[in-house]
Scaffold this motif. Structure first.
Motif: not given
Length: 447
Positions: A282, A369, A392, A439
């Motif tokens: 990421v 995240n 995320v 991604i």
């Protein structure tokens, strides 16, 4: 001539610090680069290095003292050949009055002296020797400059005899710290009306009055929690947030991650040289996405926008009592394994509050995240002056329709928070689209 040791400004926003420990004691000989004290800021415990040679004659602020203002005199050092006892006696005569004079700088022009970089030292025009071409700089200043690619020949020294010291390099990193410091009273005065318009919280007494005495435990705020609270409130009240979400499939990423980790070289103890996480991908995808959408690689700077050449990506790391956001510099140029190992190192030091300010300041964006906690999606608060932050969520199996057939895929939801002053909706959407493409096709990040 005696040398005054002042409470250093270890970051551009630091106003006070706690003098945690004196490493050197009165009477100890000090050489340039020696650690003389440890200072606690709201974020970390930092070592203070000596910038000249001499003897620590008198300590004026004992270790354990909290909230020592920046530039306050904390000790005096005798130069080589100088009588340390005489210096200590002279400092002792004036030492008791120094703290009392600090709260009222407007009463006399004399207190203006501590704001000078080094009141008892001469500052030549250049820190470069005319005879040898050698740059006079402290070891800490050289180390910080090397880490950040700063050419010391372009830095003006404010230390003894024009020596480049830590604060001079930090001034370059922060934009122009000396200028900001000299105009601080005016800036604070100008900012006051704006700050008065911000909503204020209820007082502690009024909140406690709502609850039965003895039914709760009071927990005092430390410097980090105060700073986090202040910055996030200001962010939500002054930054016009808007949010964009997108679903990203992870099947190819998870397969590639497994292959790369299984083939990682082993060290002498049989441990892998690296272990990639989804978050490492990421970070890399966000860094490359900013290169593809350069309009999003920017920050708000009051009357202008600063647009960056490289992608410096911050990563939120939760610690007890708050969080750090260490920054992966030039992340677009680094391999996934380098990003992984760098983040593991900085996260470990963040949890012990050993990060240096230059490691968590700056950057143009950040990643937050919470997927490891099972959170599907959320919206993160932008950390000014950043213009974006990517939240995320957890990767999970989802049913999607492909070619008119239901298919199970591994997917996650990410949400981009944007500062509308810098990033418009179309730019934010373009950045998210670039991140999604990277991604979902992770091999492109290995090129």
């Amino acid at each position: 001539m005696s040398i005054n040791i002042l409470m250093p400004a270890l970051s551009p926003t630091m106003e006070k610090g706690n003098l945690a420990k004196w490493v050197k004691k009165e009477g100890d000989k000090v050489s340039p680069g020696d650690v003389i004290a440890e200072i606690e800021t709201d974020k970390a415990t930092m070592e203070v290095e000596a910038i000249d040679e001499g003897v620590l004659a008198k300590i004026l602020v004992p270790e354990g003292t909290a909230d020592v203002p920046v530039n306050q005199l904390i000790a005096v050092m005798a130069e080589d050949g100088e009588d340390a006892k005489a210096v200590a006696a002279s400092a002792g005569q004036g030492g008791n009055s120094a703290p009392a004079a600090a709260p009222a700088p407007a009463a006399s022009p004399a207190p203006a002296a501590p704001s000078a970089p080094a009141p008892t030292m001469h500052t030549p025009a250049s820190p470069i020797s005319a005879n040898t071409g050698k740059i006079f700089a402290s070891p800490l200043a050289k180390r910080i400059a090397k880490m950040n690619g700063i050419d010391l020949t372009n830095v003006k020294g404010t230390g003894p005899r024009g020596r480049i010291v830590e604060r001079d390099v930090r001034a370059i990193l922060s934009g122009d710290a000396p200028k900001a410091a000299s105009s601080a009273p005016a800036a604070q005065s100008a900012a006051a009306p704006a700050q008065q318009t911000l909503a204020t919280s209820a007082s502690s007494d009024s909140v406690k009055a709502l609850y039965e005495a003895g039914s709760y435990e009071e927990i005092s705020l430390d410097g980090m929690r105060k700073t986090v609270a202040k910055r996030l409130v200001e962010s939500k009240q002054t930054v016009p947030h808007f949010y964009l979400s997108i679903d990203i499939e992870l099947d190819q990423l998870m397969a590639l991650r497994g292959q790369v980790n299984s083939s990682a070289p082993k060290d002498a103890d049989g441990k892998p040289a690296f272990k990639l996480s989804v978050n490492d991908f990421v970070i890399k995808a966000l860094a490359l996405g900013l290169q593809r959408v350069p309009a999003a690689n920017a920050v708000w700077a009051d009357d202008r926008i600063l647009k960056f050449k490289h992608s410096d990506v911050g990563v939120a790391v939760a610690i007890e009592g708050g969080l750090f956001t260490p920054v992966v510099r030039k992340a677009e140029t680094k391999t996934l394994s380098a990003i992984s190992n760098e983040m593991k190192d900085m996260a470990a030091r963040a949890r012990t509050r050993k990060l240096r300010p230059e490691e968590y300041q700056g950057g143009s964006t950040a990643v937050s995240n919470l997927g490891m906690f099972g959170i599907k999606n959320f919206s993160a608060v932008i950390n000014p002056p950043h213009a974006t932050i990517l939240a995320v969520g957890a990767g999970e199996e989802r049913v999607v329709v492909k070619n008119c057939q239901p298919t199970v895929v591994q997917a996650m939801t990410v949400t981009l928070s944007c500062d509308h002053r810098v990033v418009d909706g179309a730019v934010g959407a373009e950045l998210l689209s670039a991140i999604k493409g990277l991604i979902e096709n992770p091999m492109t990040m290995l090129a």
